[in-house]
Design an enzyme around this catalytic site. Structure first.
Site, PDB file in Angstrom:
ATOM      1  N   PRO A 132      -3.833   0.377  18.511  1.00  0.00           N
ATOM      2  CA  PRO A 132      -3.619  -0.131  17.145  1.00  0.00           C
ATOM      3  C   PRO A 132      -3.687   0.934  16.045  1.00  0.00           C
ATOM      4  O   PRO A 132      -3.327   0.639  14.906  1.00  0.00           O
ATOM      5  CB  PRO A 132      -4.750  -1.153  16.974  1.00  0.00           C
ATOM      6  CG  PRO A 132      -5.785  -0.771  17.959  1.00  0.00           C
ATOM      7  CD  PRO A 132      -5.086  -0.128  19.103  1.00  0.00           C
ATOM      8  N   LYS A 191       1.598   0.116  14.713  1.00  0.00           N
ATOM      9  CA  LYS A 191       3.015   0.015  15.050  1.00  0.00           C
ATOM     10  C   LYS A 191       3.404  -1.252  15.810  1.00  0.00           C
ATOM     11  O   LYS A 191       4.591  -1.576  15.912  1.00  0.00           O
ATOM     12  CB  LYS A 191       3.425   1.231  15.916  1.00  0.00           C
ATOM     13  CG  LYS A 191       3.611   2.506  15.121  1.00  0.00           C
ATOM     14  CD  LYS A 191       4.960   2.519  14.426  1.00  0.00           C
ATOM     15  CE  LYS A 191       5.050   3.502  13.302  1.00  0.00           C
ATOM     16  NZ  LYS A 191       4.736   2.968  11.968  1.00  0.00           N
ATOM     17  N   TYR A 197       4.217   6.599   9.692  1.00  0.00           N
ATOM     18  CA  TYR A 197       3.399   5.420   9.388  1.00  0.00           C
ATOM     19  C   TYR A 197       4.217   4.359   8.663  1.00  0.00           C
ATOM     20  O   TYR A 197       4.120   3.166   8.965  1.00  0.00           O
ATOM     21  CB  TYR A 197       2.191   5.828   8.540  1.00  0.00           C
ATOM     22  CG  TYR A 197       1.097   4.788   8.450  1.00  0.00           C
ATOM     23  CD1 TYR A 197      -0.015   4.850   9.285  1.00  0.00           C
ATOM     24  CD2 TYR A 197       1.155   3.747   7.526  1.00  0.00           C
ATOM     25  CE1 TYR A 197      -1.035   3.902   9.202  1.00  0.00           C
ATOM     26  CE2 TYR A 197       0.155   2.792   7.434  1.00  0.00           C
ATOM     27  CZ  TYR A 197      -0.941   2.877   8.281  1.00  0.00           C
ATOM     28  OH  TYR A 197      -1.940   1.934   8.197  1.00  0.00           O
ATOM     29  N   HIS A 226       0.852  -1.190   0.000  1.00  0.00           N
ATOM     30  CA  HIS A 226       0.000   0.000   0.000  1.00  0.00           C
ATOM     31  C   HIS A 226       0.885   1.237   0.000  1.00  0.00           C
ATOM     32  O   HIS A 226       1.759   1.366   0.850  1.00  0.00           O
ATOM     33  CB  HIS A 226      -0.925  -0.001   1.217  1.00  0.00           C
ATOM     34  CG  HIS A 226      -2.096  -0.935   1.061  1.00  0.00           C
ATOM     35  ND1 HIS A 226      -3.397  -0.520   1.158  1.00  0.00           N
ATOM     36  CD2 HIS A 226      -2.149  -2.256   0.784  1.00  0.00           C
ATOM     37  CE1 HIS A 226      -4.201  -1.545   0.941  1.00  0.00           C
ATOM     38  NE2 HIS A 226      -3.466  -2.619   0.728  1.00  0.00           N
ATOM     39  N   TYR A 234      -9.010   5.735   7.325  1.00  0.00           N
ATOM     40  CA  TYR A 234      -9.078   6.116   8.740  1.00  0.00           C
ATOM     41  C   TYR A 234     -10.075   7.266   8.804  1.00  0.00           C
ATOM     42  O   TYR A 234      -9.798   8.347   8.289  1.00  0.00           O
ATOM     43  CB  TYR A 234      -7.718   6.579   9.246  1.00  0.00           C
ATOM     44  CG  TYR A 234      -6.707   5.454   9.418  1.00  0.00           C
ATOM     45  CD1 TYR A 234      -6.030   4.922   8.321  1.00  0.00           C
ATOM     46  CD2 TYR A 234      -6.412   4.941  10.683  1.00  0.00           C
ATOM     47  CE1 TYR A 234      -5.100   3.898   8.479  1.00  0.00           C
ATOM     48  CE2 TYR A 234      -5.478   3.923  10.853  1.00  0.00           C
ATOM     49  CZ  TYR A 234      -4.832   3.403   9.749  1.00  0.00           C
ATOM     50  OH  TYR A 234      -3.917   2.393   9.902  1.00  0.00           O
TER      51      TYR A 234
HETATM   52  C1  PHB Z   1      -5.681  -4.255  10.520  1.00  0.00           C
HETATM   53  O1  PHB Z   1      -5.919  -4.480   9.314  1.00  0.00           O
HETATM   54  O2  PHB Z   1      -5.881  -5.111  11.386  1.00  0.00           O
HETATM   55  C2  PHB Z   1      -5.157  -2.929  10.921  1.00  0.00           C
HETATM   56  C3  PHB Z   1      -4.691  -2.052   9.960  1.00  0.00           C
HETATM   57  C4  PHB Z   1      -4.233  -0.793  10.331  1.00  0.00           C
HETATM   58  C5  PHB Z   1      -4.260  -0.423  11.668  1.00  0.00           C
HETATM   59  C6  PHB Z   1      -4.712  -1.300  12.638  1.00  0.00           C
HETATM   60  C7  PHB Z   1      -5.175  -2.560  12.270  1.00  0.00           C
HETATM   61  O3  PHB Z   1      -3.855   0.820  12.024  1.00  0.00           O
END
Ligand code: PHB
Length: 394
Positions: A293, A297, A385, A76, A204
């Site tokens: 989460p 990280k 990120y 990505h 997000y």
């Molecule tokens: C996930 O796909 O589980 C996931 C992806 C990004 C995040 C947290 C969890 O920031």
């Protein structure tokens, strides 16, 4: 019955940190035994984080882990930040020339076990560490109970706690009041569903109803989360209600719906252990720190700890040089606190605090605009990120 074994490094915990450390040490001719209270199947099926920094994938590949990240995973090159009904792309490739891999943790665990077990690595499943003893000696011990109820005593030159947030190794090093933490007044409700991706990249989303993350797993399975009360019962909602909540959290976009076949609630906590090393005992991964989460990280930090500790242990075992071990805590904490800050910042900028005032809400939108309107703002997010560089001389 008590069985006694000895090894150079006893590793408590067969998660990504423990297994990667065993792998790196093994390559360098340092012997280790890994124990974990779960079965191999349980380890390989634990649903956890999904994002690997580019540097984490490079470290797996460079160290010879037989990883399928490039075949099964997906690269990505950006994410979308969504607020006030509009999406704003953070273009990692353009901003920092780096990317991330969507490659779930259980796949990494399968890769590591698939590399280690055929190579003869000693991994003892269903073996629960009860305590670590003689922490201040040159021969610390791990006392464990095996699947048959027998006691296993591992005497080692060094013990590593890779045993997660309820670490018994940390308890032996630092007692119960053992770190700095903060709690959050919310959690994430996570689902897995059978549907095609709703968008090309992760979304997000900050909405007036609360945060949502639209993540992915494959062409046919998607992972999504929404901000919820920490005490919510995962079975409290019907599928229709879950879709209604999720749709309401991403205004301006329409999610592709499908059968929901798993649901779970993830608690939010930020934590950093007081001691990362004491004498011949050290911590890595979630035993040393927990991050919420939002910044993706967790597993990346675990691997970064392990790269440092591996190098320090090699210098110790091969050259009797303790300088890198002495520096481990400081060096690891440098990155850990940057990641703590980033994870906290991504969380605070995208979630609704229950006690937020009108002022707080407008300020939060101002903060989001400061990020998305400015190349410098987007660049900070992209840099953090995708991950600060890890040294790849392994
Ligand atoms: C996930 O796909 O589980 C996931 C992806 C990004 C995040 C947290 C969890 O920031």
């Amino acid at each position: 019955m008590t069985t006694t074994v000895r090894t150079q490094v006893a590793i408590v915990g067969a998660g990504p940190a423990g297994l990667m450390l065993a792998h790196l040490l093994g390559r360098a001719g340092v012997e280790s035994i890994v124990i974990d209270d779960r079965t191999r199947d349980e380890i390989e099926q634990t649903i956890r984080a999904g994002i690997l920094e580019q540097g984490t994938v490079e470290a797996l590949l460079a160290s010879g882990v037989d990883t399928r990240a490039h075949e099964v995973g997906a690269r990505h090159d950006g994410i979308e930040l969504r607020f006030e009904g509009a999406g704003h792309r953070i273009d990692f490739a353009d901003l920092v020339g780096r990317g991330v891999w969507l490659y779930p943790q259980h796949e990494v665990l399968q890769d590591l076990l698939g590399t280690l077990l055929p190579a003869g690595q000693d991994i003892r499943f269903t073996t629960k560490a009860e305590r670590v003893e003689d922490v201040d000696s040159t021969q610390p011990k791990v006392i464990a109970v095996d699947a048959d109820g027998g006691t296993l005593e591992i005497t080692a030159d060094f013990v590593v706690g890779a045993d997660g947030s309820h670490s018994v190794t940390r308890k032996a090093m630092s007692g119960s009041h053992n770190g700095l933490y903060r709690e959050y007044p919310f959690a994430w409700f996570g689902i897995l569903c059978e549907a095609p991706p709703s968008a090309p990249e992760l979304i997000y989303s900050n909405s007036p109803n609360g945060f949502a993350l639209i993540s992915q797993r494959s062409d046919t399975v998607q992972r999504m989360y929404f901000q919820c009360e920490p005490t919510v019962d995962p079975n409290a909602y019907s599928e229709a209600e879950l879709w209604e909540i999720l749709q309401s959290r991403v205004p301006g976009t329409t999610l592709k719906e499908g059968r929901i076949f798993q649901r779970d609630v993830l608690q939010f906590r930020s934590f950093v252990a007081r001691d990362l090393r004491r004498g011949r005992v050290a911590l890595v991964g979630d035993a040393a720190h927990t991050v919420p989460p939002t910044g993706a990280k967790g597993m990346n930090l675990a691997i970064a700890d392990v790269l440092l500790l591996d190098r320090a242990l090699q210098a110790f075992f091969h050259d009797n040089d303790t300088r890198l071990l002495d520096a481990y805590e400081q060096t690891a904490l440098h990155r850990i606190w940057k990641a703590q800050n980033f994870s906290w910042w991504m969380t605070s900028m995208t979630h609704q605090m229950p006690e937020a005032s009108g002022f707080d809400r407008m300020r939060q939108l101002g903060e989001l605009r400061s990020v998305t309107d400015s190349r410098a703002g987007r660049m900070y997010l992209a840099e953090a990120y995708t991950g600060w560089p890890v040294d790849l001389h392994i």
